[in-house]
Scaffold this motif. Sequence first.
Motif, short mmCIF file in Angstrom:
data_model
loop_
_atom_site.label_atom_id
_atom_site.label_comp_id
_atom_site.label_asym_id
_atom_site.label_seq_id
_atom_site.Cartn_x
_atom_site.Cartn_y
_atom_site.Cartn_z
N VAL A 127 -46.38 12.53 40.40
CA VAL A 127 -47.07 11.42 39.70
C VAL A 127 -47.58 11.95 38.36
CG1 VAL A 127 -48.94 9.74 39.77
CG2 VAL A 127 -47.75 10.41 41.90
N SER A 128 -47.21 11.27 37.28
CA SER A 128 -47.63 11.71 35.95
C SER A 128 -48.84 10.92 35.46
CB SER A 128 -46.48 11.54 34.95
OG SER A 128 -46.31 10.16 34.65
N ARG A 129 -49.50 11.51 34.49
CA ARG A 129 -50.58 10.79 33.81
C ARG A 129 -49.98 9.89 32.72
NH1 ARG A 129 -53.15 13.55 30.68
NH2 ARG A 129 -51.99 15.51 30.69
N THR A 130 -50.75 8.89 32.33
CA THR A 130 -50.31 8.03 31.24
C THR A 130 -50.35 8.83 29.94
OG1 THR A 130 -51.15 6.07 32.37
CG2 THR A 130 -50.75 5.89 29.98
N LYS A 131 -49.23 8.86 29.24
CA LYS A 131 -49.13 9.63 28.01
C LYS A 131 -48.33 8.84 26.98
CE LYS A 131 -47.22 13.25 29.80
NZ LYS A 131 -46.63 14.62 29.90
N SER A 132 -48.45 9.28 25.74
CA SER A 132 -47.71 8.66 24.64
C SER A 132 -46.41 9.41 24.46
CB SER A 132 -48.54 8.70 23.35
OG SER A 132 -47.76 8.25 22.26
N TYR A 133 -45.36 8.65 24.25
CA TYR A 133 -44.04 9.23 24.04
C TYR A 133 -43.47 8.74 22.72
CZ TYR A 133 -44.38 10.66 28.91
OH TYR A 133 -44.78 11.25 30.08
N GLY A 134 -44.31 8.71 21.71
CA GLY A 134 -43.87 8.32 20.37
C GLY A 134 -43.96 6.84 20.12
N ASN A 135 -44.21 6.48 18.84
CA ASN A 135 -44.29 5.08 18.41
C ASN A 135 -45.30 4.27 19.23
OD1 ASN A 135 -42.28 5.47 16.45
ND2 ASN A 135 -40.66 5.12 17.96
N VAL A 161 -47.23 1.14 29.91
CA VAL A 161 -48.66 0.81 29.96
C VAL A 161 -49.10 0.30 28.59
CG1 VAL A 161 -50.98 1.70 30.37
CG2 VAL A 161 -49.03 2.56 31.72
N ASP A 162 -49.78 -0.85 28.58
CA ASP A 162 -50.31 -1.37 27.31
C ASP A 162 -51.40 -0.43 26.82
OD1 ASP A 162 -52.29 -3.11 25.66
OD2 ASP A 162 -50.38 -4.21 25.70
N PRO A 163 -51.32 0.04 25.57
CA PRO A 163 -52.32 1.02 25.08
C PRO A 163 -53.72 0.46 24.99
CG PRO A 163 -50.91 0.29 23.29
CD PRO A 163 -50.29 -0.24 24.57
N ILE A 164 -53.82 -0.84 24.68
CA ILE A 164 -55.15 -1.44 24.58
C ILE A 164 -55.84 -1.40 25.93
CG2 ILE A 164 -56.45 -3.52 24.02
CD1 ILE A 164 -55.22 -2.10 21.63
N VAL A 165 -55.12 -1.84 26.93
CA VAL A 165 -55.70 -1.84 28.28
C VAL A 165 -56.00 -0.42 28.73
CG1 VAL A 165 -55.29 -2.48 30.67
CG2 VAL A 165 -54.49 -3.97 28.84
N TYR A 166 -55.10 0.47 28.42
CA TYR A 166 -55.28 1.87 28.84
C TYR A 166 -56.52 2.48 28.18
CZ TYR A 166 -54.54 6.91 28.83
OH TYR A 166 -54.73 8.27 28.93
N PHE A 167 -56.55 2.34 26.88
CA PHE A 167 -57.69 2.95 26.17
C PHE A 167 -58.99 2.20 26.41
CE2 PHE A 167 -54.44 5.25 23.88
CZ PHE A 167 -55.04 6.47 23.65
N SER A 168 -58.90 0.89 26.62
CA SER A 168 -60.11 0.15 26.96
C SER A 168 -60.69 0.65 28.27
CB SER A 168 -59.82 -1.35 27.06
OG SER A 168 -59.40 -1.85 25.81
N LYS A 169 -59.80 0.89 29.22
CA LYS A 169 -60.26 1.42 30.51
C LYS A 169 -60.77 2.84 30.36
CE LYS A 169 -58.71 2.37 35.22
NZ LYS A 169 -57.60 2.30 36.17
N LYS A 170 -60.05 3.63 29.56
CA LYS A 170 -60.42 5.04 29.44
C LYS A 170 -61.70 5.22 28.64
CE LYS A 170 -58.54 9.48 27.93
NZ LYS A 170 -57.37 10.18 27.36
N TYR A 171 -61.83 4.42 27.55
CA TYR A 171 -62.98 4.62 26.66
C TYR A 171 -64.03 3.51 26.79
CZ TYR A 171 -60.02 8.10 24.46
OH TYR A 171 -59.23 9.20 24.23
N ALA A 172 -63.96 2.72 27.84
CA ALA A 172 -64.93 1.64 28.03
C ALA A 172 -66.37 2.15 28.03
CB ALA A 172 -64.62 0.87 29.31
N PRO A 173 -66.68 3.25 28.72
CA PRO A 173 -68.07 3.73 28.69
C PRO A 173 -68.53 4.10 27.28
CG PRO A 173 -66.85 4.75 30.48
CD PRO A 173 -65.85 4.04 29.63
N TYR A 174 -67.61 4.73 26.52
CA TYR A 174 -67.99 5.10 25.15
C TYR A 174 -68.19 3.86 24.28
CZ TYR A 174 -66.09 9.51 26.88
OH TYR A 174 -65.84 10.63 27.62
N LEU A 175 -67.28 2.87 24.46
CA LEU A 175 -67.38 1.64 23.69
C LEU A 175 -68.68 0.90 24.02
CD1 LEU A 175 -65.99 -0.20 21.65
CD2 LEU A 175 -64.87 -1.37 23.57
N LEU A 176 -68.99 0.86 25.31
CA LEU A 176 -70.23 0.21 25.72
C LEU A 176 -71.44 0.93 25.13
CD1 LEU A 176 -71.70 -1.91 27.40
CD2 LEU A 176 -71.57 -0.35 29.36
N GLY A 177 -71.38 2.25 25.16
CA GLY A 177 -72.48 3.03 24.57
C GLY A 177 -72.62 2.78 23.09
N ALA A 178 -71.45 2.68 22.38
CA ALA A 178 -71.50 2.42 20.95
C ALA A 178 -72.11 1.05 20.66
CB ALA A 178 -70.09 2.50 20.35
#
Length: 491
Positions: A127-135, A161-178
Amino acid sequence: MSIRLKLLLSYLIMLVVPLLTLIVTSILLVIIFKGDLHDIRMIYETNIEGFEEEDYHRLIKQSIEQNPDLLLDRNYVNRLSSQLSSKQTYLLIRTDEQMIYVSDELRTKAILLSKLTPIHNNDLRSVSRTKSYGNNDYYHYVGYAFHIQNKAIDLYIITKVDPIVYFSKKYAPYLLGAVIVVLVLTNVLLTLYMSRRIIRPIMSLRRSALSFTKGNLNDPVIVHGKDEIGQLGVVFEKLRTQLLHSFRVQEQFENNRKELIINISHDLKTPITSIRGYVDGLIEGVAFSLEKTEKYLRTISTKAAEMDRLIDELFLYSKLDLNRMTFVFETVNVKAFLADWIEELAFELEKDRIILLFNIQIIDSIEMKVDRKSFRRVLENIIQNSLKYMNKEEKIIQLVASISNSNLNLTIEDNGSGIPDSAMPYIFDRFYRADLSRNSEKTGNGLGLAIAKRIVLEHNGSISAESMEGLGTKMTISIPINDSKDQAAVT
């Protein structure tokens, strides 16, 4: 800017700034990770990690594990890939030597294909982690290792994986803190601003008002800004200066009133003491001759007249001060009126060896409306004031009357001791006396010139003074001769 507008803008800023921050942050994330806004609608249509884990196991256990040869069945794999494509999930099957099957969507993803690690070495699955593979392409995959016909075959189920959803999930605590930080900072800054521009000035005005109630009017009101609070501060400052001026005038008035009472008490007590002394002398028979008795009685009469004059002056000023003085204006010939008064004045001054010089530059036909009795009072008060401060051996009073600009101009000048410059602004004030130490015998009560000014004002005229200390004083009266006052009584 008004306070109402300031409050409205502050509330709008508190609401708009956080919302704009969130919107701009979201748009930037979409642009950064998607390249454009085209796929933003996919946020709500795409799973973050594709299939759930139980879906993978069910697929493998029920289908492929029971019949691994299905991976080599082209028709089956095509159908499975078509079903998974609707979920943006794709298939890749390969051996060490070649690609057995690749979904059409993956054929152009060279970077992704090159990064797929072999699975058969792990026996079961990877099982791999979500990663960027260009573009800005983000993928998550699960790999399975199978042995079919003595060959090691790797199955990759790759989910986009949609990047917005991915990063929203990943950085939601930081965004909320900001967001929280932005909200806190916005409210803190606005609170400080409102405190500085509104609350502090109001508290300053409150302190000034409390200071006023305690009688402290010396500290100026500090005004900031031009809004309603600034305007209120200007009003407070004007009120302070007016109150301070009123209190000082009242204090001066009170001091003058006390001084007047002292002077009146002295002026009344002196003749009363003399009267009592002479009366006691008459009772005790000290005046044993008719001549001496007559002298005592004349002295008593003179002292009583002084008391009567003082009381009359106090009563007159009280009536003027309360606007209860009745003036009866009548048309008089100016030259004749002044001539009669000068004749009487010369007779009185001659007794005291005072030289009267006069120059009446008025033609016989000039007439004006005056209250005879009150206007004579003005002239007499000015003369009496000059006589109090005559300190030279040769005492001179000069009188000049002329007509100019339809006004009667009358000047009365003496060669007395003069008036100090510091006293000049106050000589027409009630109860004011310039210098009590100049002549202890003739102190006066400070009402003579005040009465003269009030009467002149009732004649629509003006009175002024010029003086040089040590040389003398000149009083100037100006009365309009074309007055419209009726001859009837005026109150």
